[in-house]
Design an enzyme around this catalytic site. Sequence first.
Site, mmCIF file in Angstrom:
data_model
loop_
_atom_site.group_PDB
_atom_site.id
_atom_site.type_symbol
_atom_site.label_atom_id
_atom_site.label_comp_id
_atom_site.label_asym_id
_atom_site.label_seq_id
_atom_site.Cartn_x
_atom_site.Cartn_y
_atom_site.Cartn_z
ATOM 1 N N GLN A 141 1.789 -5.871 -3.280
ATOM 2 C CA GLN A 141 2.210 -6.002 -1.872
ATOM 3 C C GLN A 141 3.545 -5.255 -1.690
ATOM 4 O OE1 GLN A 141 1.109 -9.297 -3.421
ATOM 5 N NE2 GLN A 141 -0.846 -8.440 -2.886
ATOM 6 N N ASP A 155 0.818 -1.226 0.000
ATOM 7 C CA ASP A 155 0.000 0.000 0.000
ATOM 8 C C ASP A 155 0.845 1.267 0.000
ATOM 9 O OD1 ASP A 155 -2.282 -1.668 0.294
ATOM 10 O OD2 ASP A 155 -1.863 -1.764 2.442
ATOM 11 N N GLY A 165 -4.518 -4.018 -4.440
ATOM 12 C CA GLY A 165 -5.556 -3.067 -4.825
ATOM 13 C C GLY A 165 -4.961 -1.712 -5.071
ATOM 14 N N HIS A 166 -4.967 -1.303 -6.318
ATOM 15 C CA HIS A 166 -4.504 0.033 -6.632
ATOM 16 C C HIS A 166 -5.713 0.919 -6.846
ATOM 17 C CE1 HIS A 166 -0.494 -1.236 -6.867
ATOM 18 N NE2 HIS A 166 -0.450 -1.610 -8.122
ATOM 19 N N LYS A 220 1.993 2.582 -5.088
ATOM 20 C CA LYS A 220 2.616 2.198 -6.360
ATOM 21 C C LYS A 220 1.722 2.527 -7.540
ATOM 22 C CE LYS A 220 2.877 -2.014 -4.746
ATOM 23 N NZ LYS A 220 2.686 -1.950 -3.315
#
Length: 431
Positions: free
Chosen positions: A221, A13, A40-41, A16
């Site tokens: 990650q 998190d 999750g982006h 990125k």
Amino acid sequence: MSNIIILGAQWGDEGKGKLVDLLADRFDYVVRYQGGHNAGHTILIGERKFVLRLIPSGILRPGKTAVIGNGLVIDPLALLEEIEQLDAAGVDVANQLRISNRAHVLTPSHRLVEKITECKLAIGTTLRGIGPGYEDKAARRGIRIADLLDRAYFPDALAQLVADHRTRARAFGLDEEIDVSEIGERYAQAAERIRPLVCDTVRLLHDAMAAGKNLLFEGAQGTMLDLDHGSYPFVTSSSASAGGACTGAGVPPTKIDGVIGISKAYTTRVGGGPFPSEALDEMGDLIRRRGNEFGSVTGRPRRCGWFDVPVLRYAAAINGFDTMVLTKLDVMDELAEIPVCVGYRIDGVEVRDVPPTWRELARAEPVYEVLPGWRSSTKGISEWAELPSAAERYISFLEEQTGVEAGCISTGPERNETVLRAGSRFAALTA
Ligand code: IMP
């Protein structure tokens, strides 16, 4: 131009998604190499918000190719959901997305198996079946995307795997009905939808490199969640570090020109496991509130704490980066003082390295140096010279302590809320 890996230097998190999206213009291919829909982006483009879990965010740039590499575990239904979200937004998925035929397939029964592990260990996983999916891969009984597309082979392979999962779950008192024929049908439909997008992505990427195209590898990650190098066993089940890009995409180390680490200006972690610089007081709450630190996959509040120098130095060593992107600087705007964890005291002994066991890491007391905050807004600043002097000092201190330059600083979620430092290694790598 060159082939670059961008990855998280902490526990995930780190932001990125924004960086990859920002740099995607300079690359032809954006490649995911590990993990699954546990990542999750969240990307904001104007008023539009996209949450991408499997598909590399580079797909949001017209003309770029987004590649899901062989190192991933894919839930076909989750993938389809994302494809539909992008289709609805007018993204040219048919031409811009390619999926490896060697990636592994997740089934609903992987989530059932995960309940066993979670009962025993309480890692606090995302409960997407990621760990059991990689277990099956390592145990050589997994189903791959090429198998999913094989109409003659898939139904029996699925039935066998689900039966195996149910037997294991029952041994632990978990007796859940799983309708194999219903799953089989839904997966068969998903298979037909993704069939035109599936290919040998190793060949695709090698052809691209031969044609002089530039590749951006996007880690999911973070290094401390890497199966080998992270805070084991409180990790994910894939290689989130730079080496994972080679195995997870089929691209040799000799073709990688650089690695960029992404780190928040502080630290967060989701799920269980030791976190020496965690701020369990109102400062942690303040960071969580200002940084909107809630998991984009599970919505769980993230644990918040201070920048951890040993973690960053360790990540820089393992991944081989000498430039980092420091994200969410603006989240710290209100703080009067900012502690930085420069080492640990474990059983009375001061150390500068991350210890190998979770038990030592759990006993590690942080050694802090406290820096003055800047108590003014850095939100949206895009020039280094406009940063308050205390913020400059904070960043310089992190650079000195870690030996890694902060070549880029993020001061907000939008693309233009970014300081790019001229003359930096970051600028050279991404020119
Ligand atoms: P899993 O990947 O679902 O098996 O979860 C293993 C650990 O990794 C848990 O502590 C999760 O919270 C953490 N994790 C997995 N994906 C992410 C991510 O994208 N960001 C942050 N933590 C993650």
